[in-house]
Write an enzyme that holds these catalytic residues in place. Structure first.
Site, PDB file in Angstrom:
ATOM      1  CG  HIS A 217      -1.822  -1.137   1.330  1.00  0.00           C
ATOM      2  ND1 HIS A 217      -1.502  -2.257   2.072  1.00  0.00           N
ATOM      3  CD2 HIS A 217      -3.020  -1.379   0.767  1.00  0.00           C
ATOM      4  CE1 HIS A 217      -2.487  -3.131   1.972  1.00  0.00           C
ATOM      5  NE2 HIS A 217      -3.417  -2.635   1.190  1.00  0.00           N
ATOM      6  CG  HIS A 399      -6.579   9.777   7.106  1.00  0.00           C
ATOM      7  ND1 HIS A 399      -7.333   8.838   7.756  1.00  0.00           N
ATOM      8  CD2 HIS A 399      -6.946  10.985   7.627  1.00  0.00           C
ATOM      9  CE1 HIS A 399      -8.116   9.440   8.641  1.00  0.00           C
ATOM     10  NE2 HIS A 399      -7.899  10.736   8.577  1.00  0.00           N
ATOM     11  CB  ILE A 401      -8.075   9.061  -0.973  1.00  0.00           C
ATOM     12  CG1 ILE A 401      -7.153   9.963  -1.784  1.00  0.00           C
ATOM     13  CG2 ILE A 401      -8.970   8.260  -1.904  1.00  0.00           C
ATOM     14  CD1 ILE A 401      -6.157   9.208  -2.639  1.00  0.00           C
ATOM     15  CB  SER A 443     -10.458   6.164   8.928  1.00  0.00           C
ATOM     16  OG  SER A 443     -10.569   6.046   7.523  1.00  0.00           O
ATOM     17  CG  ASP A 554      -3.301   9.802  14.363  1.00  0.00           C
ATOM     18  OD1 ASP A 554      -2.680   8.872  13.824  1.00  0.00           O
ATOM     19  OD2 ASP A 554      -4.546   9.853  14.434  1.00  0.00           O
TER      20      ASP A 554
END
Length: 578
Positions: A217, A399, A401, A443, A554
């Site tokens: 990834h 994150h 996207i 997420s 973060d």
């Protein structure tokens, strides 16, 4: 780079539709992925695999006789949601139980584990074997933390062979576990990959350099070197793998191994064959006997320029499954007996979701939730590049996207629910499902769980109050911490979420109107998110490269704080005071 697409947000769905249209003799579309379009005997254990799209032929490309029974296919580089996994399992299982198998990534573990719990509760015996073949992602003492890369294929092939041979579920699990224990992989990359619509690759490697241990990834590698010759690279890969023999293998000499030299997207077959020429010689020199080697693309990463080498240490049983026939869209071996196509009546299904009755006050609250989700879309769209930049420092850079996909899907689902007369519980629940389905990843799972928990507290009957909203946020915090296993200090979304919930509860208890208490809580979340810059990540994809994230907040905590502030204005005039 990816050149051919329509709306980037629709790429994964359109890709799956086209894949199915091209391979109807092997697969059919179901909500969440694909399953075999051919008849599977009743009483056979079903192997359901999956992960994010963008890795073809993993995962849908290896659904078919002799391999997987179904594949849950998430969005690009994002895990499928629990709902998607459940849907695929329900379509694939044949009464003998289900083995779930996938690479060891946080989002996949969250979603598949949630699905496993729900499937077992529903009476479908379900087990899991997570693939952990990448030796670069954790030391041998912590091999359970390793990620799964091209070694996924050896585990899937062995498990499928056992299922086809009529093994019961416990025995299929045993075979898959043994295959995982006997699989080791190591990879390198020369350049990053670019997702549809993105202006820049998820990561970059300096010209003339090679990233060692790069994840599929775009996770950073463990080292960076100059680009070697093909022979030098073969030596590096073989040496790394032979330095760590699986438990029970005392020495390499005399063993039989399955081998995969896997291209990640832009390294062409001709190059792979040049490298494999040396790999074969080195393995022979080490006293190994290679069995049915595979040289080609089995687990890719869009247009990433890179490759990996996998060794599968065989025993008599595993060798039989490794050599067993298979017939799938992207992988064929030997001769598979003719399989019968399912007829239309057997595959008919409906995906309509009924809308429960709701009171007028709850419908009014649902309209506020609809506006809040629209505000989330606005702020995420504005910050999508920044969120990706922050995530790329120690993670894979997706994150922004993922949040954009999830927020847009959640907002669209909320709007549809409101127009169908839904109350706030149903609206938030459907929005959470849509967010998790479209975003995938960690997420996506967490936001889906949070919205469902908040909605569950508010219900479809009563008007929300500051007290019930605060209690719902507390429920969401607990759901996220139980689901994701993170604690304050781990450098995750929880670091901003916990102070947000605590400040909101204190403000409501002090008698502040909800909008005012929410604003104070959003400020606390922002301060906490900024403070995560001084923390080292203890969970997720950033964990192996924790030191790189020092000085950067973060991304999950940062995006939560942005969203909390975006919602505050929506609450003004949209609440019932207690």
């Amino acid at each position: 780079m990816t050149r051919l697409y329509n709306d980037p947000a629709d790429f994964a769905d359109e890709m799956i539709d086209g894949f199915v249209a091209a391979n109807r003799n092997h697969v059919r579309r179901v909500a969440g992925g694909v399953v075999r379009s051919t008849r599977t005997p009743d009483g056979q254990v079903a192997l359901v695999i999956g992960g994010g799209s963008g890795h073809y032929p993993a995962f849908g490309g290896i659904v078919g006789a002799g391999l997987a029974h179904g594949a849950a296919m998430g969005n690009l580089f994002a895990s499928p949601s629990a709902q998607q996994v459940e849907s695929v399992v329900t379509a694939a299982e044949r009464g003998a139980g289900v083995l779930l198998s996938y690479g060891n990534y946080a989002g996949d573990v969250l979603h598949f584990s949630r699905a496993e719990e729900k499937l077992n509760a529903a009476g479908i015996p379900t087990r899991t074997v997570v693939v952990t073949d990448d030796i670069s992602s954790a030391p041998v003492a912590e091999k359970h933390k390793r990620r799964g890369i091209a070694g996924d294929f050896t585990v899937f092939k062995a498990a499928a062979g056992a299922a086809e041979a009529g093994y019961p579920l416990d025995e299929v699990v045993r075979v898959a576990t043994l295959a995982n224990e006997r699989t080791r992989s190591f990879g390198v990359a020369f350049s990053g990959c670019t997702l549809p619509g993105a202006e820049h690759p998820l990561f970059s490697v300096p010209e003339g350099r090679m990233a060692v241990g790069m994840g599929i990834h775009g996770e950073p590698g463990i080292d960076e070197t100059g680009v070697p010759t093909a022979d030098e690279l073969a030596t590096q890969l073989v040496s790394a793998l032979l330095a760590e023999l699986p438990e029970g293998v005392e020495e390499a000499a005399g063993h039989r191994v399955g081998v995969i030299l896997n291209g990640l997207g832009s390294v062409k077959y001709e190059e792979l064959f040049v490298v494999y020429r040396s790999v074969a010689r080195l393995l022979e020199a080490a006293g190994l006997e290679v069995v049915d080697p595979e040289v080609g693309e089995l687990v890719t990463s869009f247009d990433m320029a890179g490759l990996s080498l996998t060794l599968f240490w065989l025993d008599e049983e595993l060798e039989g499954f490794w050599r067993a026939p298979a017939d799938t869209p992207a992988y064929r071996k030997g001769s598979v007996a003719p399989t019968e196509q399912l007829d239309a009546a057997e595959i008919a299904r409906t995906d309509e979701v009924p809308i429960p009755e709701a009171s007028e006050v709850s419908q009014a609250a649902a309209r506020v939730a609809e506006r809040a989700l629209a505000a989330i879309v606005t702020v995420v769209d504005e910050k999508v590049e920044e969120l990706g930049r922050i995530d790329a420092i120690a993670g894979d850079g997706d994150h922004g996207i993922g949040m954009q996909r999830g927020a847009r899907a959640g907002a669209a689902a909320a709007s549809a629910a409101v127009h169908a007369g839904a109350g706030i519980q149903t609206t938030l629940s459907l929005a959470g499902d849509a967010w998790a389905n479209k975003a995938g990843g960690t997420s996506g799972a967490l936001w889906g769980a949070a919205l469902a928990a908040l909605g569950g507290r508010l219900g479809d009957t009563d008007a929300p109050t500051g007290t019930t909203v605060s209690a719902g946020v507390t429920d969401a915090v607990e759901a996220i911490m139980a689901f994701g296993k993170a604690q304050p200090g781990d450098k995750t979304m929880v670091d901003a979420l916990v102070p947000f919930g605590e400040t909101l509860a204190a403000g409501v208890a002090a008698g502040h109107p909800l909008a005012e208490a929410w604003t104070l809580a959003a400020d606390a979340a922002s301060a906490a998110a900024e403070a995560t810059a001084e923390l080292l990540p203890l969970m997720g994809r950033a964990r192996p490269h924790a030191e790189k994230s020092l000085g950067t907040p973060d991304p999950g905590a940062y995006s939560f704080a942005l969203i909390a502030h975006a919602i505050a204005p929506v609450l003004t005039g949209g609440e019932e005071e207690e």
